[in-house]
Design an enzyme around this catalytic site. Structure first.
Site, mmCIF file in Angstrom:
data_model
loop_
_atom_site.group_PDB
_atom_site.id
_atom_site.type_symbol
_atom_site.label_atom_id
_atom_site.label_comp_id
_atom_site.label_asym_id
_atom_site.label_seq_id
_atom_site.Cartn_x
_atom_site.Cartn_y
_atom_site.Cartn_z
ATOM 1 N N GLY A 1 0.875 -1.205 0.030
ATOM 2 C CA GLY A 1 0.018 0.011 0.017
ATOM 3 C C GLY A 1 0.846 1.164 0.089
ATOM 4 N N ASN B 1 2.793 -8.796 -1.358
ATOM 5 C CA ASN B 1 1.234 -8.274 -1.460
ATOM 6 C C ASN B 1 0.449 -9.440 -2.061
ATOM 7 O OD1 ASN B 1 -0.069 -5.859 -1.050
ATOM 8 N ND2 ASN B 1 -0.405 -5.896 -3.519
ATOM 9 N N GLU C 1 -17.101 11.370 -0.119
ATOM 10 C CA GLU C 1 -16.254 11.251 -1.661
ATOM 11 C C GLU C 1 -17.204 10.091 -2.304
ATOM 12 O OE1 GLU C 1 -12.046 10.263 -1.204
ATOM 13 O OE2 GLU C 1 -11.862 12.614 -1.783
ATOM 14 N N ASP D 1 -2.488 2.162 7.917
ATOM 15 C CA ASP D 1 -3.526 2.310 8.728
ATOM 16 C C ASP D 1 -3.453 1.251 9.845
ATOM 17 O OD1 ASP D 1 -4.793 3.930 6.887
ATOM 18 O OD2 ASP D 1 -6.369 2.513 6.136
ATOM 19 N N ALA E 1 -3.511 8.335 3.684
ATOM 20 C CA ALA E 1 -2.454 7.740 2.683
ATOM 21 C C ALA E 1 -1.449 8.832 2.974
ATOM 22 C CB ALA E 1 -2.991 8.023 1.320
ATOM 23 N N LYS F 1 -6.998 18.488 -5.561
ATOM 24 C CA LYS F 1 -7.291 16.925 -5.074
ATOM 25 C C LYS F 1 -6.447 16.226 -6.048
ATOM 26 C CE LYS F 1 -9.463 13.379 -3.577
ATOM 27 N NZ LYS F 1 -9.225 12.948 -1.872
HETATM 28 C C1 LIG Z 1 -12.421 5.669 -0.941
HETATM 29 C C2 LIG Z 1 -11.173 6.153 -0.067
HETATM 30 C C3 LIG Z 1 -10.742 7.577 -0.277
HETATM 31 C C4 LIG Z 1 -9.743 7.845 0.216
HETATM 32 N N1 LIG Z 1 -9.283 9.137 0.343
HETATM 33 C C5 LIG Z 1 -8.212 9.619 1.107
HETATM 34 C C6 LIG Z 1 -7.568 10.683 0.717
HETATM 35 O O1 LIG Z 1 -7.980 11.489 -0.171
HETATM 36 N N2 LIG Z 1 -6.219 11.252 1.106
HETATM 37 C C7 LIG Z 1 -5.722 10.506 2.255
HETATM 38 O O2 LIG Z 1 -4.680 10.732 2.905
HETATM 39 N N3 LIG Z 1 -6.288 9.179 2.410
HETATM 40 C C8 LIG Z 1 -7.213 8.557 1.907
HETATM 41 N N4 LIG Z 1 -7.896 7.539 2.010
HETATM 42 C C9 LIG Z 1 -7.174 6.714 3.223
HETATM 43 C C10 LIG Z 1 -6.212 5.945 2.584
HETATM 44 O O3 LIG Z 1 -6.418 5.439 1.268
HETATM 45 C C11 LIG Z 1 -5.554 4.945 3.664
HETATM 46 O O4 LIG Z 1 -5.180 5.696 4.872
HETATM 47 C C12 LIG Z 1 -4.186 4.424 3.043
HETATM 48 O O5 LIG Z 1 -4.502 3.514 2.036
HETATM 49 C C13 LIG Z 1 -3.444 3.520 4.027
HETATM 50 O O6 LIG Z 1 -2.253 2.991 3.545
HETATM 51 P P1 LIG Z 1 -1.699 1.698 3.847
HETATM 52 O O7 LIG Z 1 -0.453 1.620 3.400
HETATM 53 O O8 LIG Z 1 -1.904 1.541 5.528
HETATM 54 O O9 LIG Z 1 -2.478 0.548 3.512
HETATM 55 P P2 LIG Z 1 -3.129 0.139 1.995
HETATM 56 O O10 LIG Z 1 -3.028 1.414 1.187
HETATM 57 O O11 LIG Z 1 -4.603 -0.252 2.241
HETATM 58 O O12 LIG Z 1 -2.551 -1.098 1.330
HETATM 59 C C14 LIG Z 1 -2.368 -2.335 2.212
HETATM 60 C C15 LIG Z 1 -1.804 -3.381 1.218
HETATM 61 O O13 LIG Z 1 -1.812 -4.515 1.845
HETATM 62 C C16 LIG Z 1 -2.386 -5.609 1.205
HETATM 63 N N5 LIG Z 1 -2.527 -6.788 1.875
HETATM 64 C C17 LIG Z 1 -3.679 -6.594 2.833
HETATM 65 N N6 LIG Z 1 -3.791 -7.813 3.425
HETATM 66 C C18 LIG Z 1 -2.869 -8.722 3.024
HETATM 67 C C19 LIG Z 1 -2.327 -9.941 2.981
HETATM 68 N N7 LIG Z 1 -3.035 -10.790 4.058
HETATM 69 N N8 LIG Z 1 -1.436 -10.532 2.416
HETATM 70 C C20 LIG Z 1 -1.003 -9.799 1.721
HETATM 71 N N9 LIG Z 1 -1.403 -8.336 1.344
HETATM 72 C C21 LIG Z 1 -2.289 -7.985 2.083
HETATM 73 C C22 LIG Z 1 -3.541 -4.931 0.561
HETATM 74 O O14 LIG Z 1 -3.679 -5.541 -0.725
HETATM 75 C C23 LIG Z 1 -2.857 -3.525 0.095
HETATM 76 O O15 LIG Z 1 -2.100 -3.772 -1.049
HETATM 77 C C24 LIG Z 1 -8.878 7.033 1.365
HETATM 78 C C25 LIG Z 1 -9.687 5.767 1.678
HETATM 79 C C26 LIG Z 1 -10.860 5.331 0.827
HETATM 80 C C27 LIG Z 1 -11.112 3.865 1.053
#
Ligand SMILES: Cc1cc2nc3c(=O)[nH]c(=O)nc-3n(C[C@H](O)[C@H](O)[C@H](O)COP(=O)(O)OP(=O)(O)OC[C@H]3O[C@@H](n4cnc5c(N)ncnc54)[C@H](O)[C@@H]3O)c2cc1C
Length: 398
Positions: free
Chosen positions: A12, A37, A170, A297, A314, A375
């Protein structure tokens, strides 16, 4: 000498940025870096509400991991993590017989829906959380609209969105943009469609300035969105939702956006969590585990002792990944890690393609087309951070 093994779980925002940083800063042979991933692609979560509504194709919200990761520098494994053993320092994958060993573990596995114990939600609602899930939402919604031609039941063209936080608003904004086209396609009068946004908190977009909240709700109401604020959902059924007071809203499509918690694998690994998220130290380490870093997250970062944690975004996940991509190299070279400090650049919530509201920097308010433009720039910036100008030109939507 044994080469240290760095294992990154999840591609992510946090995990991919960590891998990118290590790829850039490590000397060849200095460490063995592996990224795991479950998909061969990274999904741009911040854009998932668009394909979920059908306003853009889901391919615009994903990119191949191979397009940003160098195979000689980072070993990429496409598989699902099934468990983490913090004592043996091993990670088990679904389709690999032998577990992966690590000296340093970076967990960036993202979040899972928080249902707050609402009955029937997991079974009957949709969630905006991956390419697979948004493809399902769009196709389900369209199928319901197509059925309406034969069977004129209002619930077929009623969409309930649970939660009026960032994601919920959104998504509702995108639905508003999508409906005229969808109604034309299925010969449905636009005014017959109901988009109902339900929120348990006293306001939509908690944490946003009241002027921005009013702008967002006035705009969405002008497009026909119905709001039920301060109204918890008591139950989600196959027929729709039942509100706390007993009122039932019949809807064939219910999408829950009301909150997230950390990935359960972290809790299951025996790491101390608060609602599934780990309160990390200044170097993003899990309590009691010098060699385990948690980002995105699944992590909780507090601005100071008495304040609430930063919301999961993000933006913070990206900065954590950038921090680790640099600081893990320092650790490997026997140096002292810096302390992670989050710099907020502001937050923009879109209300469809041409409208948005938000804050730039600490408190400069923006709304309307200007906010929408900002944005788009932030989305392009993410592509730029990952793959430079060539990725922006290839994947960017202007
Ligand atoms: C619709 C929407 C709009 C958003 N808009 C914004 C915005 O405008 N600005 C902002 O800052 N934030 C926004 N967010 C929040 C943001 O997307 C998240 O906070 C962010 O994606 C978190 O990043 P991360 O690296 O923790 O995890 P993620 O980006 O969720 O990535 C996690 C990764 O781990 C992988 N994974 C999960 N479980 C497993 C497993 N068991 N085995 C292997 N791989 C696995 C997943 O496939 C994914 O690729 C939004 C969220 C949503 C849903």
């Amino acid at each position: 000498m044994k080469v240290p093994k760095i294992l990154i779980l999840g591609a992510g925002y946090g995990g991919l940025m960590t891998a990118k940083g290590l790829q850039k800063h490590l000397r060849p042979g200095e460490a063995e870096v592996t990224l795991v991933n479950q998909n061969s692609y990274h999904y741009i979560t911040t854009k998932l509400h668009e394909p979920a509504a059908g306003t853009s194709h889901h391919d615009h919200a994903r990119l191949a991991i191979s397009s940003v990761i160098h195979p000689h520098r980072v070993n990429f494994i496409q598989d699902q993590v099934t468990s983490i053993d913090t004592i043996a320092k091993k990670v088990t994958l679904a389709d690999h017989k032998d577990p992966l060993e690590y000296d340093y573990l970076v967990i960036g596995l993202g979040s899972a829906p928080e249902t707050f114990g609402i009955k029937g939600l997991l079974e009957n609602a949709f969630f905006i959380r991956s390419i697979d899930s948004v493809r399902m939402i769009r196709e389900h919604m369209e199928y319901m609209f197509s059925q309406y031609a034969e069977d004129k039941k209002d619930e077929l063209i009623t969409i309930v969105v649970g939660g009026a936080g960032f994601t919920g608003i959104e998504y509702v904004g995108e639905l508003v943009d999508r409906m005229p086209e969808l109604c034309r396609e299925y010969d449905i009068p636009l005014e017959k469609v109901r988009i109902v946004n339900i929120e348990a908190a006293p306001s939509v977009l908690p944490g946003f300035d009241p002027d921005l909240v009013n702008y967002a709700t006035d705009y969405l109401k002008s497009k026909g969105v119905e709001f039920h604020i301060n109204t918890p959902i008591a139950e989600c059924t196959t027929e729709g939702v039942i509100l706390k007071g007993g009122e039932e809203i019949k809807a064939s499509t219910v999408v829950w956006t009301g909150g997230v918690r950390g990935n359960k694998l972290v809790e299951d690994a025996g790491i101390e969590t608060m609602r599934g998220r780990v309160k990390v130290d200044g170097q993003l380490r899990a309590p009691g585990h010098e060699e385990i870093f948690i980002i995105g997250d699944s992590s909780l970062v507090f601005p100071s002792e008495n304040e609430r944690p930063y919301p999961p975004t993000a933006q913070i996940a990206t900065q954590q990944g950038q921090f680790l991509g640099k600081n893990l190299v320092t650790v490997l070279r026997g140096g002292k890690m810096e302390t992670f400090v989050y710099h907020t650049k502001g937050t923009i919530a879109s209300l469809g393609r041409k409208e948005a509201i938000g804050v730039l920097g600490k408190n400069s308010k923006v709304m309307g087309i200007k906010a929408s433009f900002v944005k788009r720039i932030t989305e392009l910036r993410w592509l730029y951070l990952l793959g430079g100008i060539s990725l922006v030109l290839r994947k960017g939507k202007f």
